[in-house]
Design an enzyme around this catalytic site. Structure first.
Site, short mmCIF file in Angstrom:
data_model
loop_
_atom_site.label_atom_id
_atom_site.label_comp_id
_atom_site.label_asym_id
_atom_site.label_seq_id
_atom_site.Cartn_x
_atom_site.Cartn_y
_atom_site.Cartn_z
N GLY A 70 0.55 -1.07 0.25
CA GLY A 70 -0.37 -0.02 0.01
C GLY A 70 0.91 1.22 -0.07
O GLY A 70 0.66 2.62 -0.77
N ASN A 160 -7.56 4.61 8.80
CA ASN A 160 -7.29 3.70 9.62
C ASN A 160 -7.29 3.56 11.75
O ASN A 160 -7.26 2.15 11.85
CB ASN A 160 -5.71 2.98 9.18
CG ASN A 160 -5.10 3.85 9.37
OD1 ASN A 160 -5.06 4.82 8.40
ND2 ASN A 160 -3.53 4.04 9.52
N GLN A 188 -7.78 0.25 3.73
CA GLN A 188 -8.83 0.02 4.52
C GLN A 188 -10.28 -0.35 3.91
O GLN A 188 -11.03 -1.07 4.75
CB GLN A 188 -9.11 1.16 5.78
CG GLN A 188 -8.02 1.42 6.36
CD GLN A 188 -7.11 -0.23 7.28
OE1 GLN A 188 -8.26 -0.61 7.87
NE2 GLN A 188 -6.39 -0.18 7.69
N SER A 208 -3.49 -2.45 -0.45
CA SER A 208 -2.51 -3.68 -0.06
C SER A 208 -3.12 -5.37 0.53
O SER A 208 -4.15 -4.89 1.36
CB SER A 208 -2.03 -2.56 1.45
OG SER A 208 -1.19 -3.97 1.54
N ALA A 209 -2.49 -6.32 -0.47
CA ALA A 209 -3.11 -7.94 0.22
C ALA A 209 -3.37 -7.92 1.52
O ALA A 209 -4.11 -8.35 1.98
CB ALA A 209 -2.52 -8.83 -0.47
N HIS A 210 -2.62 -7.00 2.19
CA HIS A 210 -2.68 -8.67 4.08
C HIS A 210 -3.36 -7.86 4.46
O HIS A 210 -3.36 -7.98 5.79
CB HIS A 210 -0.84 -8.07 4.57
CG HIS A 210 -0.66 -6.58 4.77
ND1 HIS A 210 -0.72 -5.83 5.95
CD2 HIS A 210 -0.13 -5.41 4.03
CE1 HIS A 210 -0.18 -4.90 6.76
NE2 HIS A 210 0.23 -4.26 5.13
N THR A 246 11.43 -8.49 -11.37
CA THR A 246 10.69 -8.24 -10.97
C THR A 246 9.50 -9.63 -10.42
O THR A 246 9.79 -9.35 -9.82
CB THR A 246 11.56 -10.33 -11.97
OG1 THR A 246 12.32 -9.72 -12.03
CG2 THR A 246 11.24 -11.85 -11.74
N CYS A 333 4.33 6.36 19.92
CA CYS A 333 5.06 6.79 21.00
C CYS A 333 6.27 5.95 21.30
O CYS A 333 6.69 5.59 20.68
CB CYS A 333 4.70 6.02 22.56
SG CYS A 333 5.24 5.03 23.23
C1 LIG Z 1 -1.88 -0.01 6.29
C2 LIG Z 1 -1.88 0.79 5.52
C3 LIG Z 1 -1.43 1.65 4.28
C4 LIG Z 1 0.14 1.12 4.05
O1 LIG Z 1 0.32 -0.39 3.08
P1 LIG Z 1 1.45 -1.23 3.00
O2 LIG Z 1 0.87 -2.95 1.78
O3 LIG Z 1 2.00 -1.87 4.56
O4 LIG Z 1 2.54 -0.32 2.60
C5 LIG Z 1 -1.25 2.36 3.61
N1 LIG Z 1 -2.81 3.57 3.56
C6 LIG Z 1 -3.22 3.08 4.56
C7 LIG Z 1 -4.86 4.07 4.90
C8 LIG Z 1 -3.42 1.31 5.84
O5 LIG Z 1 -3.79 1.23 6.42
#
Ligand SMILES: *Cc1c(COP(=O)(O)O)cnc(C)c1O
Length: 403
Positions: A70, A160, A188, A208-210, A246, A333
């Site tokens: 992301g 987020n 999000q 973002s996939a995760h 790649t 923090c």
């Molecule tokens: C997690 C997040 C990102 C960053 O994504 P990554 O894949 O961890 O680099 C960017 N924007 C928002 C709103 C997110 O919650």
């Protein structure tokens, strides 16, 4: 096992995505740019993943650029679209509660001499459409140089930390009326609420996939047909010359499978998750001097961000961890000094209130029993921490949660 309530930070890899990835981590390791049969099989898997990803967003395959996540998608949109033929000194307009990937990109642009404007938000985190209108109109009025300077507007689809879902259709329409391009960080929302790039009317969108049970380190930028962001990673001509390197074949396959499944079930999942979210919010608000951060409606189905007067959110996170709940706080923090979150500060909360927040973010696995368990522990934890009010966070070496 602790109850995991930190899905806004990351989610577990879902099994179907893992299974789809495994062949490309084992025997099917060829480079998709190789001409031999094994290379062509990898190329085919990549093309298929791109088509599925595009279709999940109502986009075309050539409008999808795979990235390493992301943050990279945000940076590619911002640097890439501010540097195209539309002029090297494009203005950049973004919101005060954006992710740091966007805010730090804005700082870099400012350092390079671009005009950068941060839009304020209201007490619930909403960007004000009339302020955007005003900022864009101002830019046009100022002499010939500014008039010729094109603009990129970037406003996140949902926040987020506090879960606010911005009114993107309206903001994108205003940007376009003033000749500006519009990007949204939808990290999000993709896989959590319906996301259709055409209906939103955006020119670019990051995911973002995760964040939707895909693998870490892989994401995508949708860029509307006809726009070509200048690459920020140069080298080979992968991704249509828009992102060299790649391809992460296994990661991209995992992303597409996780996305397809999340989108298939998105409405039902959002409905059941928001029921648990409301149960959590209602229960937590029974605690004396507790308040919700962000709006009650127009909020991510999985986000409950609450503040409890006279506690340190960071200390509550540690106490909850010991009790068996993995949650986090928006507060930064570092080395023992507590910086309030830029998001909560932008809502107008004083530093002390901003530091008293805890974010609970639910996942597909969260159950009613998990929420009930939390609600039976939380009042006692808050009460105990209030008794200790004034005590510093132990350790002093807390690292900041980033997502
Ligand atoms: C997690 C997040 C990102 C960053 O994504 P990554 O894949 O961890 O680099 C960017 N924007 C928002 C709103 C997110 O919650």
């Amino acid at each position: 096992m602790a109850v995991y309530l930190d899905s806004a930070a990351t989610t577990p890899l879902r099994n179907e995505a893992l299974e789809a990835m495994l062949p490309f981590l084992r025997g099917e390791f060829a480079n998709p740019s190789s001409p031999h049969a094994a290379g062509q099989r990898a190329r085919h898997a990549l093309d298929d993943a791109r088509a599925r990803t595009a279709s999940a967003l109502n986009a075309r395959p050539d409008e999808i650029i795979f990235t390493a996540g992301g943050s990279e998608a945000d940076c590619l949109a911002i640097f890439g679209l501010c540097a195209t033929s539309r002029g090297s000194q494009a203005r950049f307009i973004t919101g005060a509660i954006e992710h740091h990937a966007v805010l730090h990109a804005a700082d870099v642009l400012r350092g390079r001499g671009h005009g950068v404007t941060l839009l304020q938000v209201d007490a619930d985190g909403f960007v004000d459409a009339s302020e955007l209108e005003h900022v864009l109109a101002q830019g046009r009025k100022h002499g010939s140089a500014a008039e010729s300077a094109p603009a990129l507007v970037s406003v996140m689809h949902a926040n987020n930390e506090i879960g606010t879902i911005e009114r993107i259709e309206r903001l994108a329409e205003i940007a376009h009326r003033h000749g500006a391009l519009f990007h949204t960080d939808a990290v999000q929302t993709v896989g959590h609420i319906p996301v259709d790039v055409k209906a939103l009317g955006v020119d670019a969108l990051s995911l973002s996939a995760h964040k939707f049970e895909g693998p870490k380190g892989v994401g995508a930028l949708y860029v509307r047909n006809g726009l070509k962001p200048a690459p920020i990673v140069v080298g080979g001509d992968q991704e249509g010359g828009r992102r060299a390197g790649t391809e992460n074949v296994a990661g991209i396959v995992g992303l597409s499978v996780a996305l397809e499944l999340a989108v298939r079930d998105v409405r039902a999942q959002a409905a059941s998750t928001s029921e648990l979210r409301d149960q959590l919010i209602d229960g937590a608000l029974q605690i004396p001097r507790a308040a919700l951060n962000g709006p009650r409606r127009e909020r991510l189905p999985n986000n409950a961000n609450l503040r409890f007067d006279d506690i340190e959110g960071a200390t509550a996170v540690l106490a909850l961890d010991v009790t068996g709940f993995a949650v986090s706080t928006g507060s930064a923090c570092t080395s023992g000094s507590l910086e309030p979150s830029h998001v909560l500060s932008a809502l107008g909360l004083p530093a002390r209130a901003a530091r008293s927040a805890v974010r609970f973010s639910l996942g597909r696995d969260t159950t009613k029993a998990d929420v009930e368990r939390l609600l039976s522990s939380l009042p006692g934890i808050v009460e105990k921490l209030r008794g200790l009010a004034g005590t510093l966070v132990p350790g002093g070496g807390l690292s900041r949660t980033r997502e």
